[in-house]
Each structure stands twice: as C-alpha cells, then as structure tokens.
Design an enzyme around this catalytic site. Structure first.
Site, short mmCIF file in Angstrom:
data_model
loop_
_atom_site.label_atom_id
_atom_site.label_comp_id
_atom_site.label_asym_id
_atom_site.label_seq_id
_atom_site.Cartn_x
_atom_site.Cartn_y
_atom_site.Cartn_z
N CYS A 1 0.86 -1.19 0.00
CA CYS A 1 0.00 0.00 0.00
C CYS A 1 0.89 1.23 0.00
CB CYS A 1 -0.93 0.00 1.20
SG CYS A 1 -1.91 1.51 1.37
N HIS B 1 -3.18 -4.03 -10.79
CA HIS B 1 -3.96 -2.84 -11.13
C HIS B 1 -4.48 -2.95 -12.56
CE1 HIS B 1 -2.89 -0.44 -7.58
NE2 HIS B 1 -1.77 -1.15 -7.62
N GLU C 1 -10.51 0.30 -4.82
CA GLU C 1 -9.44 -0.54 -4.30
C GLU C 1 -9.93 -1.95 -4.00
OE1 GLU C 1 -6.26 0.55 -1.78
OE2 GLU C 1 -6.87 2.66 -1.72
N CYS D 1 -4.83 6.16 -3.58
CA CYS D 1 -4.16 4.86 -3.66
C CYS D 1 -2.78 5.10 -4.26
CB CYS D 1 -4.96 3.88 -4.51
SG CYS D 1 -4.15 2.28 -4.75
N GLY E 1 -1.80 2.59 -6.92
CA GLY E 1 -2.65 2.87 -8.08
C GLY E 1 -2.18 4.07 -8.87
#
Length: 284
Positions: free
Chosen positions: A75, A166, A215, A224, A227
């Site tokens: 993360c 992703h 997410e 994110c 992301g």
C-alpha cells in the site's frame, strides 16, 4: 489496545504497534481485528489496518490488512505513513530507511524540517508487466489497451503490478461513468485471478492525471499510492504523458516519476489523525 490513526491523502489506516511487544495476538487474527477496527460505525474507522513489526531483513516490517479482512501485498499511502511512524517513534533514526513488505523490501527517503517529517519519497521498485506475474489472463507483454467485456460493457484496459495488481482504464469524464457499478465488477472479473485494483483515469495534459480508484478489498478510497504509480506507468505505455506526472486524487496530489532506471518513485505526505485506546468491549 492502544492505536494510532494516520492517513495519506485521506486514505486512512489504524496502526497497531507490535514492534517491541512481547505478546502475540494468538487469540485473534489480524484479519478479524481489521474487520472490527476499520468499521466506521463500530470501530475506529479506516481503509486498512497496519501492523508495525520488527524485521530481520530491513528496519521494520509492515503488514497491512484491508477493511474486508484480506491482506494485500503493498500500500503506497500506507507505507508513507508507516515510515513516518517508525521514524517519529525512534525505532529508526536513519534516512533513507527500508521497510519489509509482502511485495519486497522498499527504500523510503524522508523529507525533514529539523526532526519533523514533512513528506516521504518511496522507491516503489520496477513495475511488473508480465501478465502471469500481475496476474492477468491475457497473452502478450505488456498488457496495453486490451479489451475487457463486463456485463455487456466494453472497456480498454492496461494491466500493471506494483507488487499488487492494477487495471487502469482511461476515461473522458466521470459524469458518464457508473463508478460504483464498474469498479467492483472489474475488481472481481475472471481475467484477474487474484482480483484487482481498478483506476479510472482522465488525462489532463502530458504532465497531469486525475484518478478515481476502486481498491481491491476496500472499495472507493480517497487515494491509492500503488494505483497512482500503476496509472502513471500505464499512461506512458499508452503514449499519453511524460514519465513524471502529478496525479490528482480526491484526497490530494501525488508526484510520480517512472525513472530512466525503470523504477517508479512516489512522493507525498503522511499525516497523523489521532491516537487512542480501544476498550475490550469494542474488540470482542
């Protein structure tokens, strides 16, 4: 149970510090704790639950559990908060520092004013573009502008992993996008055997992107980090931007650079919200 809450651009996390703990949570899994603590009505509230642990390979180890109890590999917003936390607690007093994650060991550079952390730059490593490693069930590398059929709707997507998967979809606007329908539908699409994070991206210009994210395991969030990195890589692969871009998210901005060394660098803030104590009634 003492806790600290932090956020990176509104992507918020409940921290449990086990760095120096002599007790093990053998009677309750981290997944069960995440479900309770991240609940916004019955717990502290958060997109994720982060455990601070010692590491034999790096300066500290980060485990992150999504609000639904699942454990992702990494993360980006969470690790910036993690780096500030362990520095401020005095567990690590060097700069840069290294953090062990399920996606590997990452190096983080702290921006300091005196002894105060004002921002964190993360070496997110090289983007993963091999479909079997992302993973995505598509032939050919890289997976760029491939067709995705979901519930009778066709999307063009680019697949990138930053240690977690992703699916990046470029859109013209958000007004005509049924975000709450297509986000979870793509997340659980059969092309993604471990599910996927979903980014809907508007290209503002060659140096700016706007991102809306669904997410994996958390749903819609304000930011994110992985992301944003994946979206910047996807934008370059599709010839839409330069290799250094500002990504605008609902919670604020991140600076992302896909360097000439093939590594992705993310710079952004890490902020405290509050600290407190969860009473036994709240977690039983």
């Amino acid at each position: 149970m003492e806790f600290v809450k932090m956020h990176g651009l509104g992507n918020d996390f409940v921290f449990l510090d086990q760095f120096e703990s002599t007790t093990d949570l053998i009677d309750r899994s981290y997944s069960e704790l995440a479900l309770k603590l991240c609940h916004r009505q019955f717990g502290v509230g958060g997109d994720g639950f982060i455990v601070v642990l010692p590491s034999e390979q790096a300066d500290a180890k980060m485990r992150i559990i999504n609000s639904d109890g699942s454990e992702p590999e990494m993360c980006g917003n969470g690790i910036r908060c993690f780096a500030r936390y362990i520095y401020d607690r005095g567990y690590v007093k060097k700069n840069p520092l290294q953090v062990e994650t399920l996606a590997g060991i990452l190096t983080l550079q702290l921006a300091l004013e005196g002894d105060r952390v004002t921002g964190v730059k993360v070496d997110m490593g090289e983007p993963i573009l091999k479909p079997e490693l992302i993973p995505v069930k598509v032939q050919g590398e890289p997976v760029v502008a491939e067709t995705l059929q979901v519930e009778g709707q066709e999307f063009r997507f680019t697949a990138v992993s930053m240690g977690n998967p992703h699916c990046v979809v470029f859109v013209e606007d958000y007004e005509s996008l049924d975000f709450k329908r297509w986000g979870p539908a793509i997340e659980k699409h059969e092309l993604f055997p471990r599910k996927t994070n979903v980014e809907f991206i508007i290209v503002n210009n060659r140096n700016e992107l706007t991102m809306k994210v669904w997410e994996r395991g958390s749903g819609p969030t304000l930011a994110c980090g992985t992301g944003a990195c994946a979206s910047a890589v996807a934008a370059v692969l599709n010839g839409k931007t330069e290799r250094k871009v500002t990504v605008h998210l609902p919670g604020g901005d991140l600076l992302i650079e896909w360097g000439s060394d093939n590594r992705v660098y993310m710079t952004g803030p890490a902020t405290y919200v509050f600290k407190g104590v969860m009473l036994e009634d709240s977690i039983n």
